[in-house]
Scaffold this motif. Sequence first.
Motif, PDB file in Angstrom:
ATOM      1  N   ASP A  39      13.957  -2.435  -1.169  1.00 10.45           N
ATOM      2  CA  ASP A  39      12.491  -2.576  -1.186  1.00 10.45           C
ATOM      3  C   ASP A  39      11.842  -1.367  -0.524  1.00 10.45           C
ATOM      4  O   ASP A  39      10.946  -0.740  -1.091  1.00 10.45           O
ATOM      5  CB  ASP A  39      12.039  -3.843  -0.450  1.00 10.45           C
ATOM      6  CG  ASP A  39      12.405  -5.122  -1.163  1.00 10.45           C
ATOM      7  OD1 ASP A  39      12.623  -5.089  -2.388  1.00 10.45           O
ATOM      8  OD2 ASP A  39      12.465  -6.163  -0.483  1.00 10.45           O
ATOM      9  N   ARG A  53      13.803  -3.392 -11.787  1.00  9.85           N
ATOM     10  CA  ARG A  53      13.084  -4.323 -10.923  1.00  9.85           C
ATOM     11  C   ARG A  53      11.846  -3.620 -10.409  1.00  9.85           C
ATOM     12  O   ARG A  53      11.929  -2.540  -9.821  1.00  9.85           O
ATOM     13  CB  ARG A  53      13.907  -4.794  -9.738  1.00  9.85           C
ATOM     14  CG  ARG A  53      13.136  -5.873  -8.933  1.00  9.85           C
ATOM     15  CD  ARG A  53      13.973  -6.465  -7.823  1.00  9.85           C
ATOM     16  NE  ARG A  53      13.391  -7.667  -7.268  1.00  9.85           N
ATOM     17  CZ  ARG A  53      12.401  -7.687  -6.365  1.00  9.85           C
ATOM     18  NH1 ARG A  53      11.829  -6.580  -5.967  1.00  9.85           N
ATOM     19  NH2 ARG A  53      11.977  -8.839  -5.875  1.00  9.85           N
ATOM     20  N   GLU A  79       8.936  -3.117  -7.886  1.00 11.45           N
ATOM     21  CA  GLU A  79       8.650  -3.391  -6.478  1.00 11.45           C
ATOM     22  C   GLU A  79       7.162  -3.361  -6.187  1.00 11.45           C
ATOM     23  O   GLU A  79       6.677  -4.085  -5.337  1.00 11.45           O
ATOM     24  CB  GLU A  79       9.365  -2.377  -5.578  1.00 11.45           C
ATOM     25  CG  GLU A  79      10.864  -2.539  -5.539  1.00 11.45           C
ATOM     26  CD  GLU A  79      11.305  -3.869  -4.973  1.00 11.45           C
ATOM     27  OE1 GLU A  79      10.673  -4.389  -4.039  1.00 11.45           O
ATOM     28  OE2 GLU A  79      12.308  -4.402  -5.477  1.00 11.45           O
ATOM     29  N   ASP A  84       8.069  -7.717  -8.242  1.00  9.84           N
ATOM     30  CA  ASP A  84       9.098  -8.759  -8.217  1.00  9.84           C
ATOM     31  C   ASP A  84       9.641  -9.132  -9.588  1.00  9.84           C
ATOM     32  O   ASP A  84      10.536  -9.971  -9.686  1.00  9.84           O
ATOM     33  CB  ASP A  84       8.634 -10.027  -7.481  1.00  9.84           C
ATOM     34  CG  ASP A  84       8.280  -9.753  -6.033  1.00  9.84           C
ATOM     35  OD1 ASP A  84       8.901  -8.859  -5.431  1.00  9.84           O
ATOM     36  OD2 ASP A  84       7.375 -10.418  -5.510  1.00  9.84           O
ATOM     37  N   ASP A  85       9.136  -8.514 -10.663  1.00 11.08           N
ATOM     38  CA  ASP A  85       9.666  -8.798 -11.997  1.00 11.08           C
ATOM     39  C   ASP A  85      10.948  -8.014 -12.241  1.00 11.08           C
ATOM     40  O   ASP A  85      11.096  -6.873 -11.799  1.00 11.08           O
ATOM     41  CB  ASP A  85       8.648  -8.435 -13.082  1.00 11.08           C
ATOM     42  CG  ASP A  85       7.530  -9.455 -13.197  1.00 11.08           C
ATOM     43  OD1 ASP A  85       7.687 -10.582 -12.700  1.00 11.08           O
ATOM     44  OD2 ASP A  85       6.492  -9.109 -13.797  1.00 11.08           O
TER      45      ASP A  85
END
Length: 131
Positions: free
Chosen positions: A9, A54, A56, A74-75
């Motif tokens: 992240d 992904r 962020e 978050d997808d």
Amino acid sequence: MRGFVGNIDELTENNSDFRHVLYTGRNLQLVLMAIAPGDQIGEEVHEDRDQFFRVEYGEGEVQIDGVSTAVAADDAIIVPAGARHNVINRGTGLLQLYTIYGPPEHVDGVIHRTKADAEGSHEHFDGRTTE
């Protein structure tokens, strides 16, 4: 072997490079990406590799074989080998994401600061891994 351990992240959200290869194994490659507002990766097809994304931070759109889907933080996205695809930034800030190629796509350690840098480079995975 060390492998790779890191706060994905934080690494992704602190990245402003269009493409930054973090780690290359024999079968997988981890790459950070940051797409400028209104920009895109560019339509492409990887005939021999699957790709996972992904998101962020930011808002965008993914196109896979002509089907468009809105994406945001978050997808997760999986693009199977052979699928025509693109990721487009539809927001006002950077679209920050990471992607995993299986097998690797790029030369280990490569950094393309901008999309223009990436388009000017015709590098592809040369078989050398991070370790």
